[in-house]
Design an enzyme around this catalytic site. Sequence first.
Site, PDB file in Angstrom:
ATOM      1  N   ASN A  56      13.837  57.306  -9.201  1.00 29.92           N
ATOM      2  CA  ASN A  56      14.572  57.735  -8.001  1.00 29.92           C
ATOM      3  C   ASN A  56      14.805  59.240  -8.118  1.00 29.92           C
ATOM      4  O   ASN A  56      15.678  59.687  -8.858  1.00 29.92           O
ATOM      5  CB  ASN A  56      15.903  56.979  -7.912  1.00 29.92           C
ATOM      6  CG  ASN A  56      16.650  57.295  -6.633  1.00 29.92           C
ATOM      7  OD1 ASN A  56      16.225  58.145  -5.844  1.00 29.92           O
ATOM      8  ND2 ASN A  56      17.768  56.619  -6.437  1.00 29.92           N
ATOM      9  N   ARG A  98      11.313  55.337  -5.409  1.00 31.08           N
ATOM     10  CA  ARG A  98      12.160  55.060  -4.241  1.00 31.08           C
ATOM     11  C   ARG A  98      11.946  56.151  -3.196  1.00 31.08           C
ATOM     12  O   ARG A  98      12.003  57.342  -3.519  1.00 31.08           O
ATOM     13  CB  ARG A  98      13.623  55.056  -4.663  1.00 31.08           C
ATOM     14  CG  ARG A  98      14.532  54.872  -3.481  1.00 31.08           C
ATOM     15  CD  ARG A  98      15.934  55.304  -3.782  1.00 31.08           C
ATOM     16  NE  ARG A  98      16.760  55.117  -2.613  1.00 31.08           N
ATOM     17  CZ  ARG A  98      17.862  55.814  -2.366  1.00 31.08           C
ATOM     18  NH1 ARG A  98      18.260  56.734  -3.212  1.00 31.08           N
ATOM     19  NH2 ARG A  98      18.552  55.582  -1.292  1.00 31.08           N
ATOM     20  N   HIS A 131      19.347  51.651   2.924  1.00 33.86           N
ATOM     21  CA  HIS A 131      19.748  50.646   1.921  1.00 33.86           C
ATOM     22  C   HIS A 131      18.927  49.350   2.033  1.00 33.86           C
ATOM     23  O   HIS A 131      19.368  48.287   1.595  1.00 33.86           O
ATOM     24  CB  HIS A 131      21.237  50.248   2.065  1.00 33.86           C
ATOM     25  CG  HIS A 131      22.209  51.356   1.870  1.00 33.86           C
ATOM     26  ND1 HIS A 131      23.335  51.477   2.649  1.00 33.86           N
ATOM     27  CD2 HIS A 131      22.235  52.369   0.996  1.00 33.86           C
ATOM     28  CE1 HIS A 131      24.023  52.541   2.265  1.00 33.86           C
ATOM     29  NE2 HIS A 131      23.370  53.100   1.250  1.00 33.86           N
ATOM     30  N   ARG A 135      31.157  60.408   5.595  1.00 33.30           N
ATOM     31  CA  ARG A 135      30.395  60.364   6.859  1.00 33.30           C
ATOM     32  C   ARG A 135      31.164  59.615   7.945  1.00 33.30           C
ATOM     33  O   ARG A 135      31.866  58.643   7.645  1.00 33.30           O
ATOM     34  CB  ARG A 135      29.050  59.664   6.641  1.00 33.30           C
ATOM     35  CG  ARG A 135      28.107  60.477   5.792  1.00 33.30           C
ATOM     36  CD  ARG A 135      26.830  59.703   5.503  1.00 33.30           C
ATOM     37  NE  ARG A 135      26.634  59.591   4.069  1.00 33.30           N
ATOM     38  CZ  ARG A 135      25.792  58.754   3.488  1.00 33.30           C
ATOM     39  NH1 ARG A 135      25.064  57.933   4.199  1.00 33.30           N
ATOM     40  NH2 ARG A 135      25.672  58.721   2.178  1.00 33.30           N
ATOM     41  N   GLU A 193      18.549  47.792  -6.836  1.00 33.29           N
ATOM     42  CA  GLU A 193      17.391  48.300  -6.106  1.00 33.29           C
ATOM     43  C   GLU A 193      16.221  48.565  -7.042  1.00 33.29           C
ATOM     44  O   GLU A 193      15.058  48.393  -6.672  1.00 33.29           O
ATOM     45  CB  GLU A 193      17.787  49.591  -5.354  1.00 33.29           C
ATOM     46  CG  GLU A 193      18.699  49.280  -4.179  1.00 33.29           C
ATOM     47  CD  GLU A 193      19.619  50.426  -3.789  1.00 33.29           C
ATOM     48  OE1 GLU A 193      20.509  50.762  -4.612  1.00 33.29           O
ATOM     49  OE2 GLU A 193      19.464  50.980  -2.701  1.00 33.29           O
TER      50      GLU A 193
END
Length: 402
Positions: free
Chosen positions: A8, A89, A178, A238, A384
């Site tokens: 990643n 990723r 996600h 956010r 993940e």
Amino acid sequence: MAKIMAVNAGSSSLKFKLYEMPSEEVITSGIAERIGHDDAIFTIKYQNEKDTKILPIKNHSVAVDLLLKALIEKEIVKDIHEIKALGHRIVQGGKYFSQSVIVNEDVVNKVRSLIPLAPLHNEAHLIGYQAFKDALPESLNVFTFDTAFHQTMAEEDYLFPIPYELSIKYDCRRYGAHGTSHKYLAHEGQKYLKKGSLNRIISCHIGSGASLSAIKNEKCLATSMGLTPLGGVMMGTRTGDLDPSVMDYLCRMENKSVSEMYQIFNKQSGFLGVSGVSNDSRDIIDAVNQGNPRAIIADKLFIRRILDYIGQYYVRLGGVDLIIFSAGIGENASYYRQKICEALKDSLSVIIDNNKNEEMIRGKEGLISTNESKVQVAVIPTDEEIMIARDTYAYFANKNIE
Ligand code: AMP
């Protein structure tokens, strides 16, 4: 058997996890942080030991060399060519990718063309990929996309009600994020479904970034994040969904440009902006307990936005059989799970066992609902990297991927 590395790469970081596949044993993992700085940090974990070094790491290639040298020095591998394949990723796969793919020039060009949709991420992923490709030219490379799982959404679930020509001309639509996590959760969640259920899942990936998905028979019907990860529920910094006129109004009132305001919506809103305390849910909970009024409203707003999506997805799915909590807050904050589930009691007959809820933290997995609850509620730590390793190994072993 084959060693597979899940990678990643961020703009200034490179996370890695090396697996023995197909046994899925984690051989080693770690991260290079602050890449580009003289005081970068390289951490590698191996056999319950953690080794951290502070040193200059000029760029991602230097980070990859450092990692490969560490693997040899620590005798984690005898030869770096034991790493047969790498899975990377990729945050934004746009409309092009509905599953992981073997990397070729066309794939790289498509990922590059999507940089405007994920400027911070896609460019960094490609830099990371290139650094590994230079160091291990014979290894197979696979890209796994955060958006792929959401590609099963119907047009009415992913289109925005803007002029259709603009949607088409610029591929301006909901992509979600996600996705690898939601896919993992839906798959792991199968064991918590009651016999004869209709396999309707609402997965709540709630960390500093947060998204919910409506999933039926392990296929995504709807997801809360939009064109970018700014949409959906409120998050650490956010906004989540907003009336679009908020942008125009605040730009005019504050005499700021769209990109300045966009930064504020991305970096200074959510928990942080509303509370004025922190983007970290632990600090918010502490401040709520101390009676801080802005933390109290941030806390309520956060819960309200999640409940609104659960309500929406209940209707979208025609009911719900399982609600899953995951990611930093979903896996650890029993406080938020309790508040959310309590609010679902009257409408969805969700009942949770408070003791089980308190116990289900720090990587524990299991049901927190009682036998009487109409809807099963589970906590599942997300993974993940294993999804990336599985798809990569499947290509390496020439098997069909799911
Ligand atoms: P993530 O982005 O998935 O790493 O999640 C980060 C978020 O998880 C932050 O808001 C943390 O405060 C939150 N988190 C982690 N551990 C806990 C905890 N024990 N209680 C409450 N929130 C937590």
